[in-house]
Scaffold this motif. Sequence first.
Motif, mmCIF file in Angstrom:
data_model
loop_
_atom_site.group_PDB
_atom_site.id
_atom_site.type_symbol
_atom_site.label_atom_id
_atom_site.label_comp_id
_atom_site.label_asym_id
_atom_site.label_seq_id
_atom_site.Cartn_x
_atom_site.Cartn_y
_atom_site.Cartn_z
ATOM 1 N N PHE A 94 0.854 -1.184 0.000
ATOM 2 C CA PHE A 94 0.000 0.000 0.000
ATOM 3 C C PHE A 94 0.888 1.231 0.000
ATOM 4 O O PHE A 94 1.546 1.520 0.994
ATOM 5 C CB PHE A 94 -0.932 -0.023 1.220
ATOM 6 C CG PHE A 94 -1.797 -1.260 1.245
ATOM 7 C CD1 PHE A 94 -3.086 -1.218 0.743
ATOM 8 C CD2 PHE A 94 -1.307 -2.472 1.730
ATOM 9 C CE1 PHE A 94 -3.886 -2.361 0.741
ATOM 10 C CE2 PHE A 94 -2.095 -3.620 1.725
ATOM 11 C CZ PHE A 94 -3.387 -3.558 1.227
ATOM 12 N N LEU A 95 0.898 1.921 -1.128
ATOM 13 C CA LEU A 95 1.763 3.072 -1.304
ATOM 14 C C LEU A 95 0.929 4.338 -1.134
ATOM 15 O O LEU A 95 0.036 4.612 -1.938
ATOM 16 C CB LEU A 95 2.402 3.026 -2.692
ATOM 17 C CG LEU A 95 3.442 4.074 -3.016
ATOM 18 C CD1 LEU A 95 4.621 3.998 -2.038
ATOM 19 C CD2 LEU A 95 3.930 3.902 -4.445
ATOM 20 N N HIS A 96 1.202 5.078 -0.066
ATOM 21 C CA HIS A 96 0.461 6.307 0.209
ATOM 22 C C HIS A 96 1.065 7.475 -0.548
ATOM 23 O O HIS A 96 2.280 7.539 -0.739
ATOM 24 C CB HIS A 96 0.482 6.617 1.711
ATOM 25 C CG HIS A 96 -0.491 5.801 2.483
ATOM 26 N ND1 HIS A 96 -0.972 6.205 3.703
ATOM 27 C CD2 HIS A 96 -1.085 4.617 2.231
ATOM 28 C CE1 HIS A 96 -1.821 5.295 4.161
ATOM 29 N NE2 HIS A 96 -1.888 4.321 3.285
ATOM 30 N N ASP A 99 -0.477 13.223 -3.543
ATOM 31 C CA ASP A 99 -0.760 13.750 -4.878
ATOM 32 C C ASP A 99 -1.152 12.579 -5.788
ATOM 33 O O ASP A 99 -0.394 12.174 -6.665
ATOM 34 C CB ASP A 99 0.460 14.483 -5.433
ATOM 35 C CG ASP A 99 0.218 15.078 -6.822
ATOM 36 O OD1 ASP A 99 -0.947 15.125 -7.278
ATOM 37 O OD2 ASP A 99 1.208 15.477 -7.455
ATOM 38 N N PHE A 100 -2.330 12.031 -5.549
ATOM 39 C CA PHE A 100 -2.771 10.839 -6.280
ATOM 40 C C PHE A 100 -2.716 11.044 -7.784
ATOM 41 O O PHE A 100 -2.126 10.251 -8.516
ATOM 42 C CB PHE A 100 -4.189 10.445 -5.844
ATOM 43 C CG PHE A 100 -4.661 9.174 -6.481
ATOM 44 C CD1 PHE A 100 -4.475 7.967 -5.840
ATOM 45 C CD2 PHE A 100 -5.267 9.176 -7.729
ATOM 46 C CE1 PHE A 100 -4.881 6.779 -6.427
ATOM 47 C CE2 PHE A 100 -5.682 8.002 -8.324
ATOM 48 C CZ PHE A 100 -5.490 6.797 -7.673
ATOM 49 N N TYR A 123 -12.199 6.059 2.874
ATOM 50 C CA TYR A 123 -10.844 6.209 3.408
ATOM 51 C C TYR A 123 -9.906 6.952 2.465
ATOM 52 O O TYR A 123 -8.780 7.264 2.823
ATOM 53 C CB TYR A 123 -10.256 4.838 3.773
ATOM 54 C CG TYR A 123 -10.268 3.840 2.638
ATOM 55 C CD1 TYR A 123 -9.268 3.818 1.685
ATOM 56 C CD2 TYR A 123 -11.299 2.907 2.531
ATOM 57 C CE1 TYR A 123 -9.292 2.901 0.641
ATOM 58 C CE2 TYR A 123 -11.330 1.986 1.502
ATOM 59 C CZ TYR A 123 -10.316 1.992 0.551
ATOM 60 O OH TYR A 123 -10.339 1.082 -0.469
ATOM 61 N N GLY A 124 -10.333 7.231 1.217
ATOM 62 C CA GLY A 124 -9.491 7.991 0.306
ATOM 63 C C GLY A 124 -9.668 7.578 -1.142
ATOM 64 O O GLY A 124 -10.573 6.819 -1.493
ATOM 65 N N ILE A 125 -8.766 8.077 -1.982
ATOM 66 C CA ILE A 125 -8.743 7.735 -3.397
ATOM 67 C C ILE A 125 -7.765 6.581 -3.568
ATOM 68 O O ILE A 125 -6.638 6.635 -3.062
ATOM 69 C CB ILE A 125 -8.284 8.925 -4.252
ATOM 70 C CG1 ILE A 125 -9.134 10.156 -3.972
ATOM 71 C CG2 ILE A 125 -8.330 8.561 -5.744
ATOM 72 C CD1 ILE A 125 -8.566 11.430 -4.564
ATOM 73 N N PRO A 142 -4.894 8.953 1.280
ATOM 74 C CA PRO A 142 -5.847 8.922 2.398
ATOM 75 C C PRO A 142 -6.764 10.135 2.384
ATOM 76 O O PRO A 142 -6.379 11.226 1.945
ATOM 77 C CB PRO A 142 -4.951 8.914 3.635
ATOM 78 C CG PRO A 142 -3.639 8.388 3.160
ATOM 79 C CD PRO A 142 -3.508 8.889 1.745
ATOM 80 N N ALA A 143 -7.967 9.962 2.864
ATOM 81 C CA ALA A 143 -8.969 11.037 2.882
ATOM 82 C C ALA A 143 -8.466 12.266 3.630
ATOM 83 O O ALA A 143 -8.842 13.374 3.313
ATOM 84 C CB ALA A 143 -10.262 10.520 3.497
#
Length: 145
Positions: A94-96, A99-100, A123-125, A142-143
């Motif tokens: 899981f790479l956070h 800047d998705f 929880y996010g994109i 993350p959101a």
Amino acid sequence: WHLHITQSDHTTKTFFIMSRLMMVSLLVPDYDEGIAFFTKVMDFELVQDMPQGSKRFVVVKPKGGETSIVLAVPSTDEQKSRLGSQMGGRVGFFLHTNDFEGDRKRMLDAGVKFHEEPRHEPYGIVAVWEDPWGNTWDLLQPASA
């Protein structure tokens, strides 16, 4: 990190606290191929590349990140059979990002294969992508980011 507890008999007992996961291993077919993917495509930093006889101790990590990845070349038939499927088909990494869209675009431009379009979850994109060896990862903003 450690914790001191004074017991009822007034002796002190020290407990060492495990506070962080520092490294995980990832099987790659070749050290230099792994280094090239993570440093050039993913923009990770090469932390260490140390010869150890017929093996090397190779460590990469996201720039500014804490957890590192030890790149390991399989040395047995069983290990070779796990190359690209260390998690049996499940997302294992899981790479956070904060800047998705920017990271996703950079990865797509570099030829990274995404399995899906971005999803907006509570929880996010998130979107699942695949490394060159077949392991699946989440790219996750993350959101709260």
